[in-house]
Design an enzyme around this catalytic site. Sequence first.
Site, mmCIF file in Angstrom:
data_model
loop_
_atom_site.group_PDB
_atom_site.id
_atom_site.type_symbol
_atom_site.label_atom_id
_atom_site.label_comp_id
_atom_site.label_asym_id
_atom_site.label_seq_id
_atom_site.Cartn_x
_atom_site.Cartn_y
_atom_site.Cartn_z
ATOM 1 C CD1 TRP A 99 85.309 71.459 -16.945
ATOM 2 C CD2 TRP A 99 86.699 73.118 -16.347
ATOM 3 N NE1 TRP A 99 84.682 72.642 -17.204
ATOM 4 C CE2 TRP A 99 85.515 73.673 -16.853
ATOM 5 C CE3 TRP A 99 87.716 73.965 -15.912
ATOM 6 C CZ2 TRP A 99 85.313 75.048 -16.929
ATOM 7 C CZ3 TRP A 99 87.510 75.331 -15.986
ATOM 8 C CH2 TRP A 99 86.330 75.868 -16.481
ATOM 9 C CG ASP B 27 89.104 74.261 -10.692
ATOM 10 O OD1 ASP B 27 88.343 75.064 -10.115
ATOM 11 O OD2 ASP B 27 88.957 73.923 -11.882
ATOM 12 C CB ALA C 41 84.293 74.386 -9.615
ATOM 13 C CE LYS D 276 79.631 74.680 -12.086
ATOM 14 N NZ LYS D 276 79.281 74.405 -13.408
HETATM 15 C C1 LMR Z 1 80.781 72.118 -16.553
HETATM 16 O O1 LMR Z 1 81.851 71.514 -16.454
HETATM 17 O O2 LMR Z 1 79.757 71.640 -17.085
HETATM 18 C C2 LMR Z 1 80.665 73.501 -16.009
HETATM 19 O O3 LMR Z 1 81.758 73.792 -15.202
HETATM 20 C C3 LMR Z 1 80.422 74.517 -17.057
HETATM 21 C C4 LMR Z 1 81.653 74.824 -17.840
HETATM 22 O O4 LMR Z 1 82.018 75.989 -17.901
HETATM 23 O O5 LMR Z 1 82.243 73.913 -18.420
#
Ligand code: LMR
Length: 394
Positions: free
Chosen positions: A127, A208, A210, A243
């Site tokens: 990410w 992490d 999420a 989420k």
């Molecule tokens: C994503 O990766 O699309 C989501 O977690 C939204 C974000 O904040 O990037």
Amino acid sequence: MFATLTPPEPDKIFRLTGAFAADPRPDKVDLLVGLYRDAEGRTPVMAAVKDAERRILETQDTKAYLGFAGDQGFVDGMRDLLLGEVVPAARVAGIATVGGTSALRQVLEMVRVVTPDARVWISDPSWPIHAGMAGHLGFDCTSYRYLDRATNGLDRDGMIEDLRMAKAGDVIVLHGCCHNPSGADLSLTDWEEVAAICLQTGAIPLIDVAYQGFGAGLAEDMAGPRLLAQRLPTVLLAASCSKNFGLYRDRAGAAFAITQDGAPRDAAQGHLVAMNRNSFSFPPDHGARIVDVILHDATLRQAWEAELTAMRATILRNRRALADAMRAETGSDRFGALAAHQGMFSLIGATPQQVDTLREDHAVYVVGDGRMNVAGLSPEAIPRVARALAVVMG
Ligand code: LMR
């Protein structure tokens, strides 16, 4: 003051959402930001969330300040949801935060206080905020091999070889489940290997979380992080409710440090609380309270878990349907990994030019690195997306 300043690069994930909104083509497909969509393309408020909100509206009689750590019921509920019974509560320091992003931030800020020279290890790919935030805080960031781009599965040997080079006090950022952006997850054996490396090197995992519940199930998705929490002296956790509770804009999240009980735990708690005070004083309450109500009411919890199970099933159906459609389109199993990946995202292996062509010629929007939000597909869109991928990617 700003005359010589140039604006930073636009966010990679959100960069194209404006272009999508402005695109007049009626059959356009948005597979950009990580949002769950139902068959009608909506991201609905979960029914359990609506019920909890009604209950809060009727019963809440004050909005006076809480402590800097936020609602204790929420923090305890999240701790139990994440860790189950595997570690005693006395080992766990925790705070409510402004979504999962600020949980990461508070934990990294705390690391900066304790070990400012720590190197932060980030999977390649990851990410984008992981490297962005750690770099912004002045950490030396290093990436470790993670994805085998030939198979779109885990590069296990590369990962292990790289992580063995971590030093005591270094932070290894791991995705608890449903790796963003690749969809390729660690097996329990891989988690065991990571635990052994952390024990040998003294590196600290920062996990992490999420997407708990979007992979194989609420408990199943935490098997790896729980194993680390049981085996290691220190584990850092950043969790998001965006989420799995569908609370995206309400910003509910929590940060935890699992350490030795007594003085180390109390010190960690004090530092986490100070991070909140120095950032925003009090974390937002509304989303956290909804989660607290749901987790502590048997009926609401059952309803929430059932909705989450249905969402997970939809994502899995999308994955299988897209992989099948790709097999039919290409006559090969080149995109077979789509069905094996976990969670919302997969990297489809498209070049930036192919991503542009998908968007410009086929109105199929994916992130520039080829990340597709599989949870954004509808049954109607799947054949069209498969055809576009086959045409553009050969
Ligand atoms: C994503 O990766 O699309 C989501 O977690 C939204 C974000 O904040 O990037």
